[in-house]
Scaffold this motif. Structure first.
Motif, short mmCIF file in Angstrom:
data_model
loop_
_atom_site.label_atom_id
_atom_site.label_comp_id
_atom_site.label_asym_id
_atom_site.label_seq_id
_atom_site.Cartn_x
_atom_site.Cartn_y
_atom_site.Cartn_z
N LYS A 69 -23.80 -32.43 52.18
CA LYS A 69 -23.82 -33.84 52.59
C LYS A 69 -22.44 -34.48 52.74
N ALA A 71 -27.56 -30.92 49.30
CA ALA A 71 -26.74 -31.84 48.51
C ALA A 71 -25.26 -31.48 48.59
N GLN A 72 -24.95 -30.19 48.60
CA GLN A 72 -23.56 -29.76 48.67
C GLN A 72 -22.96 -29.99 50.06
N GLN A 121 -32.58 -27.05 49.03
CA GLN A 121 -32.38 -28.35 48.38
C GLN A 121 -30.97 -28.48 47.81
N GLN A 122 -30.51 -27.46 47.10
CA GLN A 122 -29.19 -27.56 46.49
C GLN A 122 -28.08 -27.52 47.55
#
Length: 259
Positions: free
Chosen positions: A33, A30-31, A26-27
């Motif tokens: 993207k 986001a990084q 998940q983290q």
């Protein structure tokens, strides 16, 4: 596949959540993207941290590999990073290379870090793996492999050596020095992607991720202990010209690599 003479690379220097693959996916999503690159590099065991509890964290080729395939397709970039992977014969530290088209290559870490007992928790890979991507020849390596120059010796078969790592801060000088040495002696670009933060065993990591050119000069660097994205462009034409002008590889010693 058409050759890209300028390969845009991005190394993700990040903290990792201990033993929580879903949280890391998940983290990292986001990084990843906002990144625009041809090749994106993640650290060693990016889904769990470098843990010897293989019975607890190793997963079959399932969720994390599917996530890599999805991310590569969405970003239009190849993604590479290693995952604790469970096979029928045991567990391996498997470095995946996934293209935007969904093609998957992998390399199982050959040199297991005995000072942490990695050889007791994982099985060693059996040989080198090179992949072809957009006209570039790329050697896949994992962390401790960096200390064994014979294994990574360029036999005129790669343009980039790529190291994914969880390399502790206590030995950061060796990490940086060896990355530059591998580039010089092999007349190749070298990418070294390391994590930051403190893992579940209280081991500290300061990153020191590097993009190194074929002269051993860092093209891009990140501040120690700081998460971030390290980016650079690799020039295939310049690399080939340098090898022609300074053909040290023609004087290299002949050898056979066994095992």
């Amino acid at each position: 596949m058409q050759t890209v003479t300028e390969l845009r690379v991005a190394l993700l220097q990040t903290e990792l959540v201990w033993h929580d693959a879903a949280a890391n996916r998940q983290q990292l999503a986001a990084q990843l993207k906002p990144i625009q690159a041809d090749l994106i590099v993640l650290p060693e065991m990016f889904s769990t941290g470098f843990s010897m509890q293989s019975n607890d964290i190793a997963e079959p080729e399932g969720e994390t590999l599917a996530w890599l395939i999805q991310q590569a397709k969405q970003l239009g970039a190849a993604i590479v990073g290693s995952v604790a992977t469970r096979l029928a014969s045991g567990c391996v530290n498997r470095c995946y290379f996934v293209t935007p088209q969904g093609d998957v290559s992998f390399y199982d870490k050959k040199h297991l870090f005995r000072m942490a007992g990695e050889q007791q928790a994982y099985q060693a890979g059996t040989g080198r793996v090179l992949v072809q991507y957009r006209g570039w020849r790329i050697l896949l390596q994992v962390c401790y492999d960096l200390r064994f120059p014979v294994f990574s010796r360029n036999r005129n078969d790669y343009d980039v050596a790529l190291y994914v790592a969880n390399w502790p801060a206590a030995r950061s000088h060796a990490w940086r020095t060896l990355l530059q040495a591998r580039a010089i002696e092999n007349q190749a670009y070298v990418l070294g992607c390391n994590r930051v933060g403190i893992d579940g065993n209280k081991v500290a990591y300061r990153g020191d991720s590097l993009i190194v050119d074929y002269l051993g000069q860092p093209l891009a660097d990140l501040a120690p202990e700081q998460p971030g994205v390290l980016t650079g462009a690799l020039d295939l034409t310049a690399l080939r010209q340098y090898r022609q002008q300074f053909p040290a590889h023609l004087d290299a010693d002949e050898f056979s690599l066994l095992g």
